[in-house]
Motif scaffolding. Structure first.
Motif, PDB file in Angstrom:
ATOM      1  N   MET A   1     -19.513 -23.753  15.010  1.00  0.00           N
ATOM      2  CA  MET A   1     -20.430 -22.755  14.435  1.00  0.00           C
ATOM      3  C   MET A   1     -20.230 -21.421  15.139  1.00  0.00           C
ATOM      4  SD  MET A   1     -24.596 -22.901  14.092  1.00  0.00           S
ATOM      5  CE  MET A   1     -24.878 -24.407  13.209  1.00  0.00           C
ATOM      6  N   PHE A   3     -21.034 -17.276  16.093  1.00  0.00           N
ATOM      7  CA  PHE A   3     -22.240 -16.654  16.646  1.00  0.00           C
ATOM      8  C   PHE A   3     -23.230 -16.261  15.541  1.00  0.00           C
ATOM      9  CE2 PHE A   3     -24.793 -13.182  18.390  1.00  0.00           C
ATOM     10  CZ  PHE A   3     -25.243 -13.777  19.555  1.00  0.00           C
ATOM     11  N   GLU A   5     -23.619 -17.560  12.592  1.00  0.00           N
ATOM     12  CA  GLU A   5     -24.250 -18.765  12.035  1.00  0.00           C
ATOM     13  C   GLU A   5     -25.340 -19.289  12.984  1.00  0.00           C
ATOM     14  OE1 GLU A   5     -20.912 -18.301  11.841  1.00  0.00           O
ATOM     15  OE2 GLU A   5     -21.051 -17.893   9.679  1.00  0.00           O
ATOM     16  N   LYS A   6     -25.036 -19.234  14.306  1.00  0.00           N
ATOM     17  CA  LYS A   6     -26.039 -19.684  15.289  1.00  0.00           C
ATOM     18  C   LYS A   6     -27.264 -18.764  15.266  1.00  0.00           C
ATOM     19  CE  LYS A   6     -23.137 -22.102  18.656  1.00  0.00           C
ATOM     20  NZ  LYS A   6     -22.657 -22.123  20.039  1.00  0.00           N
ATOM     21  N   LYS A   8     -28.264 -16.990  12.752  1.00  0.00           N
ATOM     22  CA  LYS A   8     -28.953 -17.246  11.480  1.00  0.00           C
ATOM     23  C   LYS A   8     -29.811 -18.512  11.602  1.00  0.00           C
ATOM     24  CE  LYS A   8     -27.638 -17.282   6.664  1.00  0.00           C
ATOM     25  NZ  LYS A   8     -26.549 -17.185   5.705  1.00  0.00           N
ATOM     26  N   ALA A   9     -29.217 -19.560  12.206  1.00  0.00           N
ATOM     27  CA  ALA A   9     -29.955 -20.811  12.410  1.00  0.00           C
ATOM     28  C   ALA A   9     -31.144 -20.569  13.342  1.00  0.00           C
ATOM     29  CB  ALA A   9     -29.025 -21.868  12.998  1.00  0.00           C
ATOM     30  N   GLY A  10     -30.918 -19.730  14.361  1.00  0.00           N
ATOM     31  CA  GLY A  10     -31.969 -19.418  15.327  1.00  0.00           C
ATOM     32  C   GLY A  10     -33.144 -18.669  14.721  1.00  0.00           C
ATOM     33  N   ASP A 257     -33.332 -19.797  19.279  1.00  0.00           N
ATOM     34  CA  ASP A 257     -33.011 -21.026  18.556  1.00  0.00           C
ATOM     35  C   ASP A 257     -33.980 -21.164  17.385  1.00  0.00           C
ATOM     36  OD1 ASP A 257     -35.412 -21.810  19.591  1.00  0.00           O
ATOM     37  OD2 ASP A 257     -34.572 -23.040  21.186  1.00  0.00           O
ATOM     38  N   VAL A 281     -28.113 -17.377  22.039  1.00  0.00           N
ATOM     39  CA  VAL A 281     -28.410 -18.357  20.979  1.00  0.00           C
ATOM     40  C   VAL A 281     -28.095 -19.808  21.378  1.00  0.00           C
ATOM     41  CG1 VAL A 281     -28.079 -16.731  19.071  1.00  0.00           C
ATOM     42  CG2 VAL A 281     -26.116 -18.023  19.924  1.00  0.00           C
ATOM     43  N   GLY A 282     -27.671 -20.017  22.625  1.00  0.00           N
ATOM     44  CA  GLY A 282     -27.315 -21.388  23.027  1.00  0.00           C
ATOM     45  C   GLY A 282     -26.894 -21.448  24.482  1.00  0.00           C
ATOM     46  N   ASP A 287     -22.360 -17.882  23.984  1.00  0.00           N
ATOM     47  CA  ASP A 287     -23.604 -17.828  23.220  1.00  0.00           C
ATOM     48  C   ASP A 287     -24.515 -16.670  23.622  1.00  0.00           C
ATOM     49  OD1 ASP A 287     -22.890 -19.958  21.672  1.00  0.00           O
ATOM     50  OD2 ASP A 287     -23.940 -21.454  22.884  1.00  0.00           O
TER      51      ASP A 287
END
Length: 304
Positions: A1, A3, A5-6, A8-10, A257, A281-282, A287
């Motif tokens: 995934m 950055f 996408e992360k 966006k997920a976050g 997140d 983001v991670g 991240d």
């Protein structure tokens, strides 16, 4: 995934709170009237943008609607998104510290991911071919020194540390000497985060500031506060407290997140005029990335 996408997920939680409600407002009203603006205002406040920021955005939106003689609520959405992007734009000088000898202090309460952010930021700068030294000046927690030592193994950057309980200003002094001798581009400093004992914290930061001014006056100064994006409005009160103690030049927003209250990024920038410069983001080194207002707002509103 990747950055984006992360990120966006976050922002899932914020997007669920804001975007569907905003779409309802834009599509559910046939006229742009007081009721339309009130509904939109309530939606933005619920999304953690805060009252002051929301007021500002709504006022600007009203002006733009008038200027562009917009009649349909649905046509306002693009304007709103554009206004939020402009509000969050960092301007051209946000990362000046990267291009000169600099000393960067990371401050913030314990538990927000401060030490981790020092390690990741060091890795990010090293990838830009910068020579980075990390200073373990949070000497009140043995865990912080151990953690930063572990990060030095991961990112390949040097660390200057003393034992738990040492004087933080002495660690900064040693680190400055090392940075000068080894011709480091950036000296990144972890600091203690005991906000509940504000008097001690102020004293400590004052001592550190004195050492830097005396020993490294030519260095470009950057003070980044680390805030946990999951705490929403509480992050704003932490920022206010630290702003009383020291001059803050930028923000690192961590823990972006699925539980993050992402609207807080907009609120911070608007209310304090202090830019969000990095977003985490991670757990991996990669991240933590530079903040990009275009990407952030696109991720928030689920745009490509």
């Amino acid at each position: 995934m990747g950055f984006f996408e992360k990120l966006k997920a976050g922002l899932n939680k914020t997007r669920d709170n804001i975007v569907s409600s905003i779409d309802y407002v834009f599509n559910g009203f046939t006229n742009i009237d007081d009721e339309f603006y009130e509904e939109l205002e309530e939606t933005l406040i619920m999304g953690d943008l805060g009252v002051r920021t929301t007021d500002e955005i709504i006022e600007n939106l009203k002006e733009k609607v008038k200027e562009n003689t917009i009649k349909q609520p649905a046509e306002c959405k693009e304007l709103l998104i554009q206004l939020i992007k402009e509000q969050m734009d960092l301007g051209p000088n946000a990362y000046d510290f990267e291009n000169q000898k600099s000393i960067v202090l990371l401050i913030g309460v314990n538990g927000v991911g401060k030490t981790t952010s020092v390690g990741k930021l060091a890795g990010l700068l090293k990838n830009q071919n910068k020579k980075v030294i990390m200073a373990a000046a949070d000497t009140f927690r043995a865990a912080a020194i151990e953690q930063l030592t572990e990060w030095s193994h991961r990112n390949g950057c040097e660390i200057i540390a003393q034992s738990e309980g040492s004087d933080p200003a002495a660690v900064i002094f040693d680190s400055i000497q090392a940075a000068k001798a080894r011709k480091a581009d950036v000296l990144l400093c972890d600091t203690a985060g005991r906000l509940q004992n504000k008097k001690n914290l102020m004293e400590e930061l004052r001592k550190i500031d004195k050492v830097i001014t005396r020993e490294y006056p030519e260095a470009y100064r950057e003070n980044l506060i680390v805030l946990d994006a999951t705490t929403g409005q509480n992050a704003l009160s932490q920022l206010r407290e630290f702003k009383d103690v020291t001059d803050i030049t930028g923000i690192i927003l961590t823990k972006m997140d699925g539980t993050a209250k992402g609207g807080i990024a907009v609120a911070i920038q608007s209310e304090f005029g202090i830019p969000v410069k990095y977003v985490g983001v991670g757990e991996q080194i990669e991240d933590l990335q530079k903040f990009n207002s275009e990407d952030f707002v696109n991720a928030l509103f689920d745009l490509q």
